[in-house]
Scaffold this motif. Structure first.
Motif, PDB file in Angstrom:
ATOM      1  N   TRP A  27       0.800  -1.226   0.000  1.00 53.01           N
ATOM      2  CA  TRP A  27       0.000   0.000   0.000  1.00 53.01           C
ATOM      3  C   TRP A  27       0.831   1.273   0.000  1.00 53.01           C
ATOM      4  N   GLN A  28       2.052   1.211   0.495  1.00 52.53           N
ATOM      5  CA  GLN A  28       2.846   2.431   0.555  1.00 52.53           C
ATOM      6  C   GLN A  28       3.799   2.579  -0.623  1.00 52.53           C
ATOM      7  N   GLN A  35     -15.316   0.338 -15.777  1.00 47.28           N
ATOM      8  CA  GLN A  35     -14.895   0.159 -17.161  1.00 47.28           C
ATOM      9  C   GLN A  35     -13.693  -0.789 -17.238  1.00 47.28           C
ATOM     10  N   ALA A  36     -12.773  -0.662 -16.287  1.00 49.69           N
ATOM     11  CA  ALA A  36     -11.571  -1.507 -16.283  1.00 49.69           C
ATOM     12  C   ALA A  36     -11.917  -2.973 -16.075  1.00 49.69           C
ATOM     13  N   ILE A  37     -12.947  -3.239 -15.268  1.00 41.28           N
ATOM     14  CA  ILE A  37     -13.353  -4.623 -14.993  1.00 41.28           C
ATOM     15  C   ILE A  37     -13.735  -5.351 -16.282  1.00 41.28           C
ATOM     16  N   GLN A  38     -14.226  -4.611 -17.261  1.00 39.39           N
ATOM     17  CA  GLN A  38     -14.689  -5.236 -18.499  1.00 39.39           C
ATOM     18  C   GLN A  38     -13.538  -5.799 -19.334  1.00 39.39           C
ATOM     19  N   THR A  39     -12.319  -5.327 -19.087  1.00 36.30           N
ATOM     20  CA  THR A  39     -11.181  -5.771 -19.910  1.00 36.30           C
ATOM     21  C   THR A  39      -9.988  -6.130 -19.016  1.00 36.30           C
ATOM     22  N   ILE A  40     -10.200  -7.019 -18.057  1.00 32.88           N
ATOM     23  CA  ILE A  40      -9.119  -7.407 -17.147  1.00 32.88           C
ATOM     24  C   ILE A  40      -8.088  -8.269 -17.877  1.00 32.88           C
ATOM     25  N   SER A  41      -6.822  -7.957 -17.646  1.00 33.91           N
ATOM     26  CA  SER A  41      -5.727  -8.752 -18.201  1.00 33.91           C
ATOM     27  C   SER A  41      -4.787  -9.140 -17.066  1.00 33.91           C
ATOM     28  N   THR A  42      -3.817  -9.988 -17.355  1.00 34.15           N
ATOM     29  CA  THR A  42      -2.849 -10.363 -16.325  1.00 34.15           C
ATOM     30  C   THR A  42      -2.028  -9.165 -15.881  1.00 34.15           C
ATOM     31  N   ASP A  43      -1.878  -8.167 -16.756  1.00 28.84           N
ATOM     32  CA  ASP A  43      -1.123  -6.968 -16.387  1.00 28.84           C
ATOM     33  C   ASP A  43      -1.923  -6.045 -15.463  1.00 28.84           C
ATOM     34  N   SER A  44      -3.235  -6.032 -15.594  1.00 27.22           N
ATOM     35  CA  SER A  44      -4.059  -5.092 -14.828  1.00 27.22           C
ATOM     36  C   SER A  44      -4.758  -5.722 -13.628  1.00 27.22           C
ATOM     37  N   VAL A  45      -4.733  -7.043 -13.496  1.00 28.99           N
ATOM     38  CA  VAL A  45      -5.545  -7.700 -12.475  1.00 28.99           C
ATOM     39  C   VAL A  45      -5.136  -7.284 -11.060  1.00 28.99           C
ATOM     40  N   GLY A  46      -3.852  -7.048 -10.819  1.00 29.11           N
ATOM     41  CA  GLY A  46      -3.421  -6.643  -9.481  1.00 29.11           C
ATOM     42  C   GLY A  46      -4.028  -5.315  -9.078  1.00 29.11           C
ATOM     43  N   ARG A  47      -3.944  -4.338  -9.975  1.00 31.06           N
ATOM     44  CA  ARG A  47      -4.503  -3.016  -9.693  1.00 31.06           C
ATOM     45  C   ARG A  47      -6.011  -3.076  -9.499  1.00 31.06           C
ATOM     46  N   ILE A  48      -6.667  -3.857 -10.347  1.00 30.23           N
ATOM     47  CA  ILE A  48      -8.123  -3.964 -10.259  1.00 30.23           C
ATOM     48  C   ILE A  48      -8.532  -4.686  -8.979  1.00 30.23           C
ATOM     49  N   PHE A  49      -7.774  -5.721  -8.606  1.00 29.81           N
ATOM     50  CA  PHE A  49      -8.118  -6.441  -7.380  1.00 29.81           C
ATOM     51  C   PHE A  49      -7.884  -5.563  -6.160  1.00 29.81           C
ATOM     52  N   SER A 103       2.355 -12.550  -7.174  1.00 27.31           N
ATOM     53  CA  SER A 103       2.611 -11.114  -7.151  1.00 27.31           C
ATOM     54  C   SER A 103       2.481 -10.600  -5.726  1.00 27.31           C
ATOM     55  N   PRO A 104       2.908  -9.365  -5.452  1.00 29.01           N
ATOM     56  CA  PRO A 104       2.748  -8.800  -4.109  1.00 29.01           C
ATOM     57  C   PRO A 104       1.289  -8.679  -3.685  1.00 29.01           C
ATOM     58  N   TYR A 105       0.376  -8.734  -4.647  1.00 32.84           N
ATOM     59  CA  TYR A 105      -1.048  -8.607  -4.322  1.00 32.84           C
ATOM     60  C   TYR A 105      -1.612  -9.861  -3.659  1.00 32.84           C
ATOM     61  N   ILE A 160      -1.243 -10.917  -0.799  1.00 28.88           N
ATOM     62  CA  ILE A 160      -1.676 -10.644   0.569  1.00 28.88           C
ATOM     63  C   ILE A 160      -3.162 -10.324   0.624  1.00 28.88           C
ATOM     64  N   LEU A 161      -3.711  -9.775  -0.464  1.00 32.20           N
ATOM     65  CA  LEU A 161      -5.130  -9.429  -0.491  1.00 32.20           C
ATOM     66  C   LEU A 161      -6.021 -10.655  -0.632  1.00 32.20           C
ATOM     67  N   LEU A 162      -5.414 -11.804  -0.931  1.00 37.00           N
ATOM     68  CA  LEU A 162      -6.190 -13.043  -1.032  1.00 37.00           C
ATOM     69  C   LEU A 162      -6.331 -13.739   0.318  1.00 37.00           C
ATOM     70  N   THR A 163      -5.752 -13.142   1.377  1.00 39.43           N
ATOM     71  CA  THR A 163      -5.849 -13.735   2.709  1.00 39.43           C
ATOM     72  C   THR A 163      -7.308 -13.990   3.060  1.00 39.43           C
ATOM     73  N   GLY A 164      -7.597 -15.232   3.428  1.00 42.66           N
ATOM     74  CA  GLY A 164      -8.956 -15.567   3.835  1.00 42.66           C
ATOM     75  C   GLY A 164      -9.856 -16.042   2.722  1.00 42.66           C
ATOM     76  N   HIS A 165      -9.435 -15.882   1.463  1.00 37.42           N
ATOM     77  CA  HIS A 165     -10.300 -16.291   0.354  1.00 37.42           C
ATOM     78  C   HIS A 165     -10.298 -17.806   0.155  1.00 37.42           C
ATOM     79  N   SER A 166      -9.226 -18.476   0.559  1.00 43.80           N
ATOM     80  CA  SER A 166      -9.145 -19.928   0.407  1.00 43.80           C
ATOM     81  C   SER A 166      -9.504 -20.601   1.727  1.00 43.80           C
ATOM     82  N   PRO A 167     -10.191 -21.750   1.681  1.00 45.49           N
ATOM     83  CA  PRO A 167     -10.553 -22.438   2.931  1.00 45.49           C
ATOM     84  C   PRO A 167      -9.325 -22.971   3.636  1.00 45.49           C
ATOM     85  N   LEU A 168      -9.405 -23.022   4.953  1.00 47.21           N
ATOM     86  CA  LEU A 168      -8.323 -23.607   5.732  1.00 47.21           C
ATOM     87  C   LEU A 168      -8.366 -25.124   5.607  1.00 47.21           C
TER      88      LEU A 168
END
Length: 307
Positions: free
Chosen positions: A28-29, A82-96, A157-159, A161-169
């Motif tokens: 984030w910083q 608008q960005a969600i409509q054309t997600i790519s591997t390059d933009s997915v981190g920013r969009i997520f 990718s560094p993103y 960390i934002l997936l924390t909790g999305h996968s079952p334990l």
């Protein structure tokens, strides 16, 4: 437009918990602001969350920061959609990353830190529509990471960390819930559904049973995080993303059984109310759900308050 160092720190304090700050600081910083040079909606999203956080901490200047929050939201959301409509591997981190910010803003609308009425500057009463807005946002986030190639990119990718909790334990990571909690879920299956669903409505019964089973697993995941105060809100809201679409339709249609299950989901937020944008979330959501359901459904919701 680049945020100042002070604004970056304010945003970071608004989104992190003690155990996550070390891991999320670089994201984030450094990473997000650098990538946001070519992604203005991400900067506006960060500033919207920061402004809402400050509004709750500075009551005497609350109107000023709420107005700032709205301005940044209004600039961020159209470009983000608008960005969600054309997600790519390059933009997915920013969009997520932006989807994470949008989820905070939508969850905050059910909390005591919700934006007030813009004209009268009075507190807004939480409604079932506010909760449905959360449902829409969270299910949209899940759709972003559903494609395997996009999820792989996030995982590497560094993103991540934002997936924390999305996968079952795993089963070895899960703790056992207190005895009264599984009893409540079993009561929902054995008694509540029979009370609130027509005998021949097998499809509704199946949808509600699946939602209860999934909620019990998610409940156990949240309870397994130690210390509990460090649980990411994504551990809990993934239930919204994973329930069948037919169950979401039942909520929209104000089906009593579905609203009772939604009430059981809402009350778990009591564990996470140390997070500023979830302050009194459970009480506010339960009040709105009670108002939306039938008298028979309210009787079952009365029991969930001590769950």
């Amino acid at each position: 437009m680049q945020p100042s160092q002070e604004e970056r720190c304010q945003f970071y304090n608004a989104t992190g918990t003690l155990s996550q700050r070390a891991e999320m600081a670089r994201l984030w910083q450094s990473i997000v602001p650098e990538e946001a040079i070519a992604c203005p909606f991400l900067i506006h999203g960060m500033l919207a969350v920061s402004a809402l956080h400050v509004a709750g901490r500075r009551p005497s200047h609350r109107f000023r920061y709420e107005r700032c929050c709205r301005q940044h939201q209004n600039q961020a959301i159209p470009e983000y959609r608008q960005a969600i409509q054309t997600i790519s591997t390059d933009s997915v981190g920013r969009i997520f990353a932006m989807s994470y910010l949008v989820s905070i803003l939508s969850l905050a609308a059910v909390s005591d830190n919700a934006l007030r009425d813009e004209e009268r500057h009075t507190e807004m009463q939480t409604s079932i529509d506010d909760i449905m807005a959360v449902v829409t946002v969270i299910r949209g986030i899940h759709a972003i990471v559903r494609p395997a190639h996009l999820r792989r990119r996030l995982m590497n990718s560094p993103y991540v960390i934002l997936l924390t909790g999305h996968s079952p334990l795993s089963s070895s990571q899960r703790a056992s819930l207190p005895a009264h909690v599984p009893s409540r879920y079993q009561m929902l299956r054995d008694e509540c559904l029979k009370d609130l669903i027509a005998p021949n409505d097998h499809e509704v019964y199946k949808l509600c049973t699946e939602a209860i089973d999934l909620l019990e697993k998610v409940h156990r995941d949240v309870f397994s995080v130690k210390p509990l105060e460090d649980a990411e809100f994504s551990y809990l809201v993934k239930w919204i993303a994973l329930v069948p679409s037919g169950f979401v339709t039942l909520i929209r249609e104000r089906h009593a059984a579905a609203l009772v299950i939604l009430g059981d989901f809402a009350v778990i937020f009591k564990w996470l109310e140390n997070i500023w944008f979830l302050k009194n979330w459970a009480a506010n959501a339960l009040r709105a759900i009670r108002e939306a359901t039938s008298p028979a459904g309210r009787e079952w919701l009365n029991a969930v308050s001590c769950f």
